[in-house]
Write an enzyme that holds these catalytic residues in place. Structure first.
Site, mmCIF file in Angstrom:
data_model
loop_
_atom_site.group_PDB
_atom_site.id
_atom_site.type_symbol
_atom_site.label_atom_id
_atom_site.label_comp_id
_atom_site.label_asym_id
_atom_site.label_seq_id
_atom_site.Cartn_x
_atom_site.Cartn_y
_atom_site.Cartn_z
ATOM 1 N N SER A 19 0.825 -1.214 0.000
ATOM 2 C CA SER A 19 0.000 0.000 0.000
ATOM 3 C C SER A 19 0.862 1.268 0.000
ATOM 4 O O SER A 19 0.474 2.288 -0.575
ATOM 5 C CB SER A 19 -0.989 0.004 1.177
ATOM 6 O OG SER A 19 -0.332 0.228 2.390
ATOM 7 N N ASN A 20 2.035 1.222 0.616
ATOM 8 C CA ASN A 20 2.914 2.403 0.555
ATOM 9 C C ASN A 20 3.417 2.622 -0.862
ATOM 10 O O ASN A 20 3.485 3.768 -1.333
ATOM 11 C CB ASN A 20 4.068 2.260 1.545
ATOM 12 C CG ASN A 20 3.675 2.692 2.939
ATOM 13 O OD1 ASN A 20 3.505 3.887 3.201
ATOM 14 N ND2 ASN A 20 3.484 1.730 3.834
ATOM 15 N N ARG A 70 23.049 -13.969 2.308
ATOM 16 C CA ARG A 70 22.602 -12.574 2.265
ATOM 17 C C ARG A 70 23.390 -11.744 1.252
ATOM 18 O O ARG A 70 22.821 -10.984 0.480
ATOM 19 C CB ARG A 70 22.677 -11.938 3.659
ATOM 20 C CG ARG A 70 22.221 -10.494 3.637
ATOM 21 C CD ARG A 70 21.657 -10.064 4.950
ATOM 22 N NE ARG A 70 22.706 -9.602 5.843
ATOM 23 C CZ ARG A 70 22.466 -9.088 7.046
ATOM 24 N NH1 ARG A 70 21.232 -8.997 7.505
ATOM 25 N NH2 ARG A 70 23.459 -8.677 7.796
ATOM 26 N N ILE A 97 16.334 -7.664 6.503
ATOM 27 C CA ILE A 97 17.259 -6.682 7.067
ATOM 28 C C ILE A 97 18.438 -6.563 6.116
ATOM 29 O O ILE A 97 18.975 -7.574 5.665
ATOM 30 C CB ILE A 97 17.706 -7.104 8.482
ATOM 31 C CG1 ILE A 97 16.491 -7.056 9.420
ATOM 32 C CG2 ILE A 97 18.832 -6.216 8.991
ATOM 33 C CD1 ILE A 97 16.729 -7.657 10.774
ATOM 34 N N HIS A 114 8.667 3.058 9.028
ATOM 35 C CA HIS A 114 8.406 2.158 10.150
ATOM 36 C C HIS A 114 7.173 2.657 10.899
ATOM 37 O O HIS A 114 7.043 3.867 11.140
ATOM 38 C CB HIS A 114 9.628 2.128 11.076
ATOM 39 C CG HIS A 114 9.462 1.188 12.221
ATOM 40 N ND1 HIS A 114 9.578 -0.182 12.079
ATOM 41 C CD2 HIS A 114 9.132 1.393 13.523
ATOM 42 C CE1 HIS A 114 9.342 -0.764 13.241
ATOM 43 N NE2 HIS A 114 9.066 0.170 14.126
ATOM 44 N N LEU A 149 19.127 -1.464 13.257
ATOM 45 C CA LEU A 149 17.753 -1.862 12.948
ATOM 46 C C LEU A 149 16.811 -0.693 13.239
ATOM 47 O O LEU A 149 16.677 -0.280 14.393
ATOM 48 C CB LEU A 149 17.355 -3.082 13.804
ATOM 49 C CG LEU A 149 15.902 -3.540 13.673
ATOM 50 C CD1 LEU A 149 15.603 -4.028 12.258
ATOM 51 C CD2 LEU A 149 15.589 -4.630 14.677
#
Ligand code: GRF
Length: 206
Positions: A19-20, A70, A97, A114, A149
């Protein structure tokens, strides 16, 4: 340090609903945000946000993260973003992350949103954390991404009240409405070269 992206090409990374991403795409379509979505990347093939991006004719890429180290995954994503000449990476519900490989490839060139007033309630389920803690106000934060974070310098925040009758869902919906507003505003501030990083603070220039 003044942040001056080389162009207005965005790379959107998402893993879910999107949605963002849609709110940003709407602002661009209406002309209130001057930017181009160069590519939408998802690590989840079935992410509704990726479906919507495809349906609206944007360039998209599915880059699986599962089963990859990663660094390998990030090098792949960075390669695709660079191929598409992206200068600002916009994390929009991207559930991974980021590590050094990624962050060092886009110095002060990655934004995240966030759903809390950081530094309160970082990590998962921020809206429920706020409710459980009993705060009277919560909200959302757009910040530059660094190695911490949810901890990079803050570009924009919006506060909303927490009602006695709230559930995690009703609070999330109230916060989400503000997310959709401030993310595009923050992107514009960065693209316009109006942000200067001074330690933890982001100074906004006229
Ligand atoms: C939003 O609440 C955002 O703050 C968080 O993840 C959620 C993504 O929602 N980082 P959507 O996929 O943009 O709808």
């Amino acid at each position: 340090m003044r942040v001056r992206p080389a162009n207005r090409r965005l790379g959107i990374l998402l893993s879910g609903r999107g949605s963002n991403f849609e709110a940003i795409a709407d602002r661009i379509a209406s002309g209130s945000l001057q930017a181009q979505i160069a590519i939408v990347i998802s690590n989840i093939e079935t992410a509704p946000g990726l479906e919507r991006a495809r349906a609206s004719g944007l360039t998209t890429a599915f880059i699986p993260s599962r089963g990859k180290a990663r660094d390998e995954f990030e090098a792949e994503v960075v390669g695709v973003l660079k191929q598409h000449d992206v200068s600002l990476v916009v994390l929009a519900g991207f559930m991974r992350i980021l590590g050094a490989t990624f962050i060092e490839s886009f110095p002060y060139g990655i934004l995240n949103i966030h759903p809390s007033l950081l530094p309160a309630f970082h990590g998962m389920d921020a809206q429920k954390q706020a409710l459980d803690h009993g705060v009277r106000f919560s909200g959302c934060t757009v910040h530059f991404v660094d190695q911490s974070l949810d901890g990079g310098p803050i570009v924009a925040q919006a506060a909303v009240p927490v009602m006695v009758s709230d559930t995690a869902d009703s609070l999330s919906a109230r916060i989400l409405k503000e997310e959709h507003r401030i993310y595009s505003e923050a992107i514009e501030l960065v693209l316009a070269g109006r942000c200067e990083i001074e330690g933890r603070r982001v100074l906004i220039h006229e």
